[in-house]
Design a protein around this motif. Structure first.
Motif, PDB file in Angstrom:
ATOM      1  N   GLY A  57      51.843 -29.801   6.047  1.00 32.02           N
ATOM      2  CA  GLY A  57      52.034 -29.807   4.664  1.00 32.02           C
ATOM      3  C   GLY A  57      51.556 -30.830   3.722  1.00 32.02           C
ATOM      4  N   ALA A  58      51.324 -32.011   4.188  1.00 31.63           N
ATOM      5  CA  ALA A  58      50.590 -32.714   3.284  1.00 31.63           C
ATOM      6  C   ALA A  58      49.120 -32.812   3.204  1.00 31.63           C
ATOM      7  N   PHE A  59      48.518 -32.305   4.251  1.00 29.45           N
ATOM      8  CA  PHE A  59      47.118 -32.394   4.455  1.00 29.45           C
ATOM      9  C   PHE A  59      46.438 -30.979   4.478  1.00 29.45           C
ATOM     10  N   THR A  60      47.211 -29.824   4.419  1.00 23.72           N
ATOM     11  CA  THR A  60      46.810 -28.589   4.698  1.00 23.72           C
ATOM     12  C   THR A  60      45.582 -28.357   3.337  1.00 23.72           C
ATOM     13  N   TRP A  61      45.651 -28.766   2.430  1.00 24.52           N
ATOM     14  CA  TRP A  61      44.360 -28.662   1.432  1.00 24.52           C
ATOM     15  C   TRP A  61      43.287 -29.121   1.542  1.00 24.52           C
ATOM     16  N   GLY A  62      43.038 -30.117   2.557  1.00 28.57           N
ATOM     17  CA  GLY A  62      41.876 -30.643   3.018  1.00 28.57           C
ATOM     18  C   GLY A  62      41.296 -30.203   4.336  1.00 28.57           C
ATOM     19  N   LEU A  63      42.178 -29.435   4.999  1.00 32.14           N
ATOM     20  CA  LEU A  63      41.479 -28.711   6.067  1.00 32.14           C
ATOM     21  C   LEU A  63      40.390 -27.720   5.742  1.00 32.14           C
ATOM     22  N   PRO A  64      39.524 -27.289   6.538  1.00 27.96           N
ATOM     23  CA  PRO A  64      38.547 -26.309   6.075  1.00 27.96           C
ATOM     24  C   PRO A  64      39.128 -24.938   6.191  1.00 27.96           C
ATOM     25  N   GLY A  65      38.534 -24.259   5.271  1.00 27.49           N
ATOM     26  CA  GLY A  65      39.122 -22.608   5.521  1.00 27.49           C
ATOM     27  C   GLY A  65      39.663 -22.220   4.116  1.00 27.49           C
TER      28      GLY A  65
END
Length: 161
Positions: A80-88
């Motif tokens: 939840g903290a880093f989902t925005w930084g994952l590709p896609g």
């Protein structure tokens, strides 16, 4: 729904799927410890002799509780903290990437265990093959549920308007 609650609910759903997959794979592969869960961590180093006996009820309970804490709470909150930084663009894609990153860490620990334990890659190959699918399913469920509940970023999120 807020990010933390979405992450934890997604983590609980993903952990249920992962647990089911692990129990099925444990019965199919056979010859592994009482649960495939024991491959995730060794509480012997943390808790000492009472946790070193694989057949003891305490060791099994502590391993399962630590498994739940890691996969139902810790990893989902990190997601939840880093989902925005994952590709896609979707939660499913983010979850799949996250699951494969977790799998890479799992493979690293297995290879480390092979290096110090005298096992071979061939002995661990069936488990490694099953685990890639288990981690991918974990990530997909985590990302999909999070995406549905978070309502703030991707196409699966319900429109708040």
């Amino acid at each position: 729904m807020e990010i933390v609650r979405s992450s934890i609910i997604g983590g609980i759903a993903a952990t249920a799927v992962l647990t089911a997959l692990l129990l099925v794979s444990d019965s199919l592969i056979g010859g592994t410890s009482p649960f495939v869960f024991a491959t995730f961590m060794s509480l012997c180093a943390i808790g000492g002799p009472p946790y070193c006996e694989p057949s003891s009820l305490m060791a099994t309970a502590m391993t399962f509780l630590s498994f739940l804490a890691l996969f139902a709470l810790a990893w989902p909150l990190l997601f939840g903290a880093f989902t925005w930084g994952l590709p896609g663009e979707s939660g499913l894609t983010h979850g799949a990437v996250f699951g494969l990153v977790l799998y890479a860490g799992y493979v690293g620990t297995v290879l480390y265990g092979i290096g110090i334990g005298g096992e071979t890659v061939a002995e661990n190959l069936p488990l490694l093959a099953v685990m890639v699918f288990a981690y991918l399913a974990y990530g997909l469920v985590l990302g999909g549920v999070y995406d549905r509940l978070a309502a703030h970023r991707t196409f699966l999120s319900p429109n708040p308007d």
